[in-house]
Scaffold this motif. Structure first.
Motif, PDB file in Angstrom:
ATOM      1  N   ARG A  41      64.877  33.873  46.602  1.00 59.12           N
ATOM      2  CA  ARG A  41      63.491  33.852  47.085  1.00 59.12           C
ATOM      3  C   ARG A  41      62.930  35.270  47.134  1.00 59.12           C
ATOM      4  O   ARG A  41      62.760  35.851  48.204  1.00 59.12           O
ATOM      5  CB  ARG A  41      63.430  33.209  48.472  1.00 59.12           C
ATOM      6  CG  ARG A  41      63.818  31.742  48.554  1.00 59.12           C
ATOM      7  CD  ARG A  41      62.796  30.820  47.890  1.00 59.12           C
ATOM      8  NE  ARG A  41      61.433  31.039  48.329  1.00 59.12           N
ATOM      9  CZ  ARG A  41      60.871  30.425  49.346  1.00 59.12           C
ATOM     10  NH1 ARG A  41      61.525  29.536  50.037  1.00 59.12           N
ATOM     11  NH2 ARG A  41      59.623  30.697  49.672  1.00 59.12           N
ATOM     12  N   SER A  42      62.633  35.825  45.982  1.00 52.64           N
ATOM     13  CA  SER A  42      62.127  37.196  45.921  1.00 52.64           C
ATOM     14  C   SER A  42      60.787  37.345  46.652  1.00 52.64           C
ATOM     15  O   SER A  42      60.470  38.420  47.158  1.00 52.64           O
ATOM     16  CB  SER A  42      61.998  37.660  44.473  1.00 52.64           C
ATOM     17  OG  SER A  42      61.117  36.822  43.758  1.00 52.64           O
ATOM     18  N   ASP A  43      60.020  36.259  46.750  1.00 55.59           N
ATOM     19  CA  ASP A  43      58.757  36.316  47.482  1.00 55.59           C
ATOM     20  C   ASP A  43      59.007  36.616  48.965  1.00 55.59           C
ATOM     21  O   ASP A  43      58.265  37.371  49.590  1.00 55.59           O
ATOM     22  CB  ASP A  43      57.980  35.015  47.340  1.00 55.59           C
ATOM     23  CG  ASP A  43      58.759  33.796  47.838  1.00 55.59           C
ATOM     24  OD1 ASP A  43      59.981  33.702  47.570  1.00 55.59           O
ATOM     25  OD2 ASP A  43      58.146  32.928  48.479  1.00 55.59           O
ATOM     26  N   LEU A  44      60.087  36.071  49.506  1.00 58.59           N
ATOM     27  CA  LEU A  44      60.421  36.334  50.904  1.00 58.59           C
ATOM     28  C   LEU A  44      60.989  37.738  51.090  1.00 58.59           C
ATOM     29  O   LEU A  44      60.770  38.367  52.122  1.00 58.59           O
ATOM     30  CB  LEU A  44      61.398  35.284  51.427  1.00 58.59           C
ATOM     31  CG  LEU A  44      60.842  33.862  51.511  1.00 58.59           C
ATOM     32  CD1 LEU A  44      61.907  32.898  51.991  1.00 58.59           C
ATOM     33  CD2 LEU A  44      59.618  33.806  52.405  1.00 58.59           C
ATOM     34  N   LEU A  45      61.705  38.234  50.094  1.00 59.68           N
ATOM     35  CA  LEU A  45      62.226  39.602  50.163  1.00 59.68           C
ATOM     36  C   LEU A  45      61.072  40.588  50.262  1.00 59.68           C
ATOM     37  O   LEU A  45      61.101  41.505  51.084  1.00 59.68           O
ATOM     38  CB  LEU A  45      63.098  39.926  48.952  1.00 59.68           C
ATOM     39  CG  LEU A  45      63.610  41.365  48.883  1.00 59.68           C
ATOM     40  CD1 LEU A  45      64.440  41.711  50.126  1.00 59.68           C
ATOM     41  CD2 LEU A  45      64.405  41.584  47.613  1.00 59.68           C
ATOM     42  N   GLU A  46      60.042  40.406  49.465  1.00 62.11           N
ATOM     43  CA  GLU A  46      58.881  41.294  49.511  1.00 62.11           C
ATOM     44  C   GLU A  46      58.213  41.267  50.881  1.00 62.11           C
ATOM     45  O   GLU A  46      57.821  42.290  51.410  1.00 62.11           O
ATOM     46  CB  GLU A  46      57.874  40.897  48.430  1.00 62.11           C
ATOM     47  CG  GLU A  46      58.343  41.195  47.034  1.00 62.11           C
ATOM     48  CD  GLU A  46      57.373  40.703  45.973  1.00 62.11           C
ATOM     49  OE1 GLU A  46      56.176  40.509  46.293  1.00 62.11           O
ATOM     50  OE2 GLU A  46      57.814  40.496  44.838  1.00 62.11           O
TER      51      GLU A  46
END
Length: 93
Positions: free
Chosen positions: A56-61
Motif C-alpha cells: 500500500r504505497s499510498d499509505l506509506l506516502e
C-alpha cells in the motif's frame, strides 16, 4: 436514536470492530506493535489484519513518519507505540 447495524449483521448483534495495523518491513516498532495487537485482539476474539507499506504505497506516502499506525474502523487511533491498555479500552464493548 439507535444506530442501524450494517445489513450483513443480524439485528441485535454488534459487529466486531475492524482493526488494521499498518507496518513496514524491518521496522522494530512494528514488531512491538504487532505483538500488542496480536495479544489484545486474540484475548478479546477480535479479528485484525496487517497492512504492509510494500503493498500500500499510498499509505506509506501519507503515514511515512508515523509507522506503525493502528486503525480501528478506518480511524487512526495510535501510531509508533501501541499501548495495550489503551487498545483494550478502544475495543471494549
Amino acid at each position: 436514536m439507535t444506530p442501524t447495524p450494517p445489513s450483513d449483521v443480524p439485528e441485535g448483534e454488534v459487529s466486531a470492530p475492524r482493526v488494521e495495523l499498518l507496518t513496514r518491513p524491518g521496522c522494530h516498532l512494528c514488531a512491538d506493535a504487532r505483538a500488542v495487537v496480536e495479544l489484545v485482539c486474540g484475548e478479546l476474539a477480535v479479528p485484525w489484519r496487517e497492512l504492509s507499506t510494500e503493498e500500500r504505497s499510498d499509505l506509506l506516502e501519507k503515514f511515512a513518519e508515523e509507522i506503525p499506525v493502528l486503525f480501528i474502523d478506518g480511524v487512526q487511533r495510535d501510531f509508533w507505540k501501541i499501548d495495550e491498555r489503551r487498545l483494550r479500552s478502544l475495543l471494549a464493548p
